[in-house]
Design an enzyme around this catalytic site. Structure first.
Site, PDB file in Angstrom:
ATOM      1  N   ASN A   1     -11.193  11.919   5.091  1.00 42.97           N
ATOM      2  CA  ASN A   1     -11.208  11.401   6.483  1.00 42.97           C
ATOM      3  C   ASN A   1     -10.605   9.991   6.600  1.00 42.97           C
ATOM      4  O   ASN A   1     -10.457   9.494   7.652  1.00 42.97           O
ATOM      5  CB  ASN A   1     -13.037  11.205   6.688  1.00 42.97           C
ATOM      6  CG  ASN A   1     -13.633  10.543   5.869  1.00 42.97           C
ATOM      7  OD1 ASN A   1     -13.230  10.476   4.489  1.00 42.97           O
ATOM      8  ND2 ASN A   1     -14.702   9.817   5.983  1.00 42.97           N
TER       9      ASN A   1
ATOM     10  N   GLU B   1     -18.962   7.092  -4.010  1.00 36.26           N
ATOM     11  CA  GLU B   1     -19.178   6.827  -2.631  1.00 36.26           C
ATOM     12  C   GLU B   1     -19.470   7.955  -2.059  1.00 36.26           C
ATOM     13  O   GLU B   1     -18.313   8.848  -1.781  1.00 36.26           O
ATOM     14  CB  GLU B   1     -17.884   6.037  -2.315  1.00 36.26           C
ATOM     15  CG  GLU B   1     -17.789   4.627  -2.789  1.00 36.26           C
ATOM     16  CD  GLU B   1     -18.499   3.654  -2.161  1.00 36.26           C
ATOM     17  OE1 GLU B   1     -19.457   3.997  -1.393  1.00 36.26           O
ATOM     18  OE2 GLU B   1     -18.315   2.584  -2.575  1.00 36.26           O
TER      19      GLU B   1
ATOM     20  N   CYS C   1     -18.278   8.390   6.881  1.00 31.61           N
ATOM     21  CA  CYS C   1     -19.472   8.554   6.018  1.00 31.61           C
ATOM     22  C   CYS C   1     -20.670   7.439   6.942  1.00 31.61           C
ATOM     23  O   CYS C   1     -21.718   7.676   6.436  1.00 31.61           O
ATOM     24  CB  CYS C   1     -19.226   8.094   4.703  1.00 31.61           C
ATOM     25  SG  CYS C   1     -18.136   6.678   4.572  1.00 31.61           S
TER      26      CYS C   1
HETATM   27  P1  NAP Z   1     -15.457  16.707  -0.609  1.00 32.52           P
HETATM   28  O1  NAP Z   1     -15.196  17.988  -0.263  1.00 32.52           O
HETATM   29  O2  NAP Z   1     -16.388  16.457  -1.716  1.00 32.52           O
HETATM   30  O3  NAP Z   1     -13.688  16.472  -1.243  1.00 32.52           O
HETATM   31  C1  NAP Z   1     -13.475  15.155  -1.792  1.00 32.52           C
HETATM   32  C2  NAP Z   1     -12.635  15.141  -2.876  1.00 32.52           C
HETATM   33  O4  NAP Z   1     -13.039  15.895  -3.950  1.00 32.52           O
HETATM   34  C3  NAP Z   1     -11.298  15.870  -2.436  1.00 32.52           C
HETATM   35  O5  NAP Z   1     -10.168  15.448  -2.908  1.00 32.52           O
HETATM   36  C4  NAP Z   1     -11.405  17.279  -2.898  1.00 32.52           C
HETATM   37  O6  NAP Z   1     -10.648  18.062  -3.421  1.00 32.52           O
HETATM   38  C5  NAP Z   1     -12.174  16.950  -4.269  1.00 32.52           C
HETATM   39  N1  NAP Z   1     -12.999  17.890  -4.926  1.00 32.52           N
HETATM   40  C6  NAP Z   1     -13.427  19.066  -4.526  1.00 32.52           C
HETATM   41  N2  NAP Z   1     -14.152  19.690  -5.524  1.00 32.52           N
HETATM   42  C7  NAP Z   1     -13.939  18.908  -6.690  1.00 32.52           C
HETATM   43  C8  NAP Z   1     -14.129  19.515  -8.043  1.00 32.52           C
HETATM   44  N3  NAP Z   1     -14.832  20.370  -8.387  1.00 32.52           N
HETATM   45  N4  NAP Z   1     -13.490  18.655  -8.943  1.00 32.52           N
HETATM   46  C9  NAP Z   1     -12.937  17.470  -8.657  1.00 32.52           C
HETATM   47  N5  NAP Z   1     -12.680  17.115  -7.253  1.00 32.52           N
HETATM   48  C10 NAP Z   1     -13.253  17.998  -6.317  1.00 32.52           C
HETATM   49  O7  NAP Z   1     -15.299  15.645   0.604  1.00 32.52           O
HETATM   50  P2  NAP Z   1     -14.555  15.578   1.990  1.00 32.52           P
HETATM   51  O8  NAP Z   1     -14.889  16.764   2.540  1.00 32.52           O
HETATM   52  O9  NAP Z   1     -13.335  15.610   1.670  1.00 32.52           O
HETATM   53  O10 NAP Z   1     -15.157  14.249   2.508  1.00 32.52           O
HETATM   54  C11 NAP Z   1     -16.288  14.128   3.132  1.00 32.52           C
HETATM   55  C12 NAP Z   1     -17.439  13.511   2.492  1.00 32.52           C
HETATM   56  O11 NAP Z   1     -16.889  12.280   1.927  1.00 32.52           O
HETATM   57  C13 NAP Z   1     -18.828  13.254   3.244  1.00 32.52           C
HETATM   58  O12 NAP Z   1     -19.743  13.502   2.829  1.00 32.52           O
HETATM   59  C14 NAP Z   1     -18.526  11.808   3.645  1.00 32.52           C
HETATM   60  O13 NAP Z   1     -19.682  10.963   3.993  1.00 32.52           O
HETATM   61  C15 NAP Z   1     -17.988  11.140   2.280  1.00 32.52           C
HETATM   62  N6  NAP Z   1     -17.502  10.013   2.323  1.00 32.52           N
HETATM   63  C16 NAP Z   1     -17.857   8.923   1.767  1.00 32.52           C
HETATM   64  C17 NAP Z   1     -17.425   7.860   1.723  1.00 32.52           C
HETATM   65  C18 NAP Z   1     -17.966   6.225   1.387  1.00 32.52           C
HETATM   66  O14 NAP Z   1     -17.405   5.489   1.087  1.00 32.52           O
HETATM   67  N7  NAP Z   1     -19.439   6.379   0.990  1.00 32.52           N
HETATM   68  C19 NAP Z   1     -16.260   7.469   2.421  1.00 32.52           C
HETATM   69  C20 NAP Z   1     -15.736   8.614   3.002  1.00 32.52           C
HETATM   70  C21 NAP Z   1     -16.143   9.775   2.959  1.00 32.52           C
HETATM   71  P3  NAP Z   1     -10.069  19.157  -2.203  1.00 32.52           P
HETATM   72  O15 NAP Z   1      -9.632  18.481  -0.921  1.00 32.52           O
HETATM   73  O16 NAP Z   1      -8.536  19.676  -2.953  1.00 32.52           O
HETATM   74  O17 NAP Z   1     -11.060  20.040  -1.905  1.00 32.52           O
END
Ligand code: NAP
Length: 471
Positions: free
Chosen positions: A154, A250, A284
């Site tokens: 994002n 995060e 987020c």
């Molecule tokens: P996500 O699906 O958890 O993916 C995040 C990252 O993790 C991607 O690079 C993804 O790779 C990777 N990933 C997925 N499965 C994995 C595994 N088994 N082992 C290692 N890495 C893995 O999250 P998203 O949909 O991209 O992002 C949305 C989430 O991020 C929301 O919950 C949002 O609130 C949170 N967020 C939090 C913050 C904060 O600062 N607190 C900021 C922004 C977003 P792939 O893309 O290759 O699947």
């Protein structure tokens, strides 16, 4: 692939590496391929760790690290429009919002440069104990070692910057795995770091199957810290699987905001309408739940809904678009389903050429998914409450704890809320979507276990070594 689409290789040991396999990156708006990226896996990740290990063995002095960080900020500035377009194309982020993200990345690198220059330990007052008499002691701040970084879709530029820049400031080489849907911005940042003079091995970028790359980062003992931004499902499992590493998380939120009876309702409505739907709610800390004290409820809704309806939904490449698409069809289907089953009254929303229009739901039960889970879409819930106490209780009634907000004219009410809202940050008289890049930013409860912002991240990425000298 469109004629203007970008092709990018992986970065390993200072070389751009093609693997013979490619991942297409598609615009979430048009579905067109906007770029393709070499696909890596476990073997490339191990090679990247070998390179990072060699880099760690040849430390860069702090002034050199700071110079590189400052140069990267300058290069982002020089190629600002290209950085913003890359973010917009691959994430479907409205271009005006993408430009803000590019500027924020400059800020993140600039603040990290400051941290690189002032990284220092502390003196220990040894003669404060009898045992310490005649001794001098201080701590050194040492880089923790190789950092494995995993970033979400994002904020494909600035959230990558929040990992790369503090790691370099701390003196840690990085192996980065960006989100598969948005790897182009990360690889562009990597190019800029190279151009700024970063020696080989200090940054390696691997795009590919998440579990394969993630497994190597978890299992290889050379990785001392994993910094992860993304969903809780993935993040907490990484922590469980790597108990001996620092795993810094995060994660998500279900962001609440309280509008007190004494608030400037017009101001609250304007700020919340602008911030609840930026990047189609895929932040987020996107405003998700609004609790309004009953005397102000009607006035708030009357001010808020027309402002939401005035937001322009459409092509993220257009300068005047406020709200674009969500990231993919799965997300779209899930959000539409959650709206349909919310049990609330829909005050505005619907579909516009396949895009979810900014949606406001009123009187939604607290156990509806749009209330208690993270929507990550252009949806806001507005509920009347009988008191600030009720508002705070309902705001806290979530497993999440990243950031929350309150609008009030009373200092006492604001400070009381700041003490009682169980979140990593509380924002007063501003949308709780607010973030400036030097702030300590991070959640409690299910929202994470760390703070980002260069000063805080550098602390996480270093460890203190005590030196005791007998005089
Ligand atoms: P996500 O699906 O958890 O993916 C995040 C990252 O993790 C991607 O690079 C993804 O790779 C990777 N990933 C997925 N499965 C994995 C595994 N088994 N082992 C290692 N890495 C893995 O999250 P998203 O949909 O991209 O992002 C949305 C989430 O991020 C929301 O919950 C949002 O609130 C949170 N967020 C939090 C913050 C904060 O600062 N607190 C900021 C922004 C977003 P792939 O893309 O290759 O699947």
């Amino acid at each position: 692939m469109a004629a203007t689409a970008t092709e990018r290789a992986l970065l390993i040991d200072g070389e751009w590496v093609e693997t013979g396999e490619w991942i297409d990156v598609r615009s979430p708006y048009s579905g067109d391929v906007v770029g393709r990226v070499a696909r890596g896996g476990a073997a490339e990740t191990r090679r990247a760790l070998d390179a990072a290990e060699r880099a760690l063995a040849n430390p860069l002095p702090a002034h050199k690290r700071a110079e590189i960080l400052v140069k990267v900020a300058g290069l982002i500035g020089r190629r600002h429009e290209e950085v913003a377009r890359t973010i917009s194309d691959e994430a479907g982020k409205p271009i005006k919002t993408a430009r803000v993200e590019a500027s924020r990345a400059m800020s993140t690198y600039t603040f990290a440069a400051v941290e690189a220059r002032k990284l220092a330990g502390e003196m220990v007052p040894m003669d404060a104990a009898q045992a310490g008499e005649g001794k001098l002691a201080f701590t050194l701040r040492r880089p923790i070692g190789i950092v494995g970084a995993i970033s979400p879709f994002n904020f494909p530029c600035n959230l990558v910057a929040h990992k790369l820049a503090p790691a370099l400031a701390a003196g840690c080489p990085v192996v980065l795995k960006p989100a598969s849907q948005t790897p182009l911005s990360a690889l562009l940042l990597a190019e800029l770091e190279q151009e700024a003079g970063l020696p080989a091995g200090w940054l390696n970028v691997i795009v590919g199957k998440a579990s394969e790359i993630g497994d190597v980062l978890v299992e290889d003992d050379r990785v001392k810290l994993i910094t992860f931004t993304g969903s809780g499902d993935v993040g907490w499992k990484l922590q469980e699987r790597a108990p001996r590493k620092r795993v810094k998380l995060e994660l998500g939120n279900s962001t609440p905001v309280v509008v007190a009876a004494d608030a400037d309702v017009e101001n609250a409505a304007a700020k919340l309408a602008a911030n609840a739907f930026a990047f189609a709610g895929q932040s987020c800390i996107s405003v998700q739940r609004i609790y309004v004290e009953r005397p102000s409820y009607d006035a708030f809704v009357e001010a808020f809904v027309p402002k939401v309806q005035a937001l322009k939904v459409g092509d993220p490449a257009d300068d005047d678009t406020d709200v674009g698409p969500v990231i993919d069809d799965d997300a779209r289907g899930r959000i539409t389903q959650w709206i349909a089953e919310s049990g609330g009254e829909q005050l505005t929303g619907g579909d516009e050429n396949g895009l979810i229009k900014p949606t406001v739901l009123a009187n939604v039960p607290d156990d509806a998914r749009v209330s208690c889970d993270e929507v990550f879409g252009p949806v806001v819930v507005v509920n009347p409450v009988d008191s600030i106490d009720e508002a705070i209780e309902r705001a806290n009634g979530t497993r999440f704890g990243l950031q929350a907000g309150i609008f009030t004219r009373s200092l006492d009410t604001a400070l009381n809320a700041a003490e009682r809202l169980e979140f990593g940050g509380v924002v007063v008289n501003e949308a709780p979507t607010f973030r400036s890049d030097q702030m300590p930013y991070g959640g409690v409860k299910a929202s994470g276990n760390t703070k980002e912002g260069p000063a805080w991240a550098v602390r996480e990425m270093t460890e203190e070594r005590l030196v005791v000298i007998q005089r």
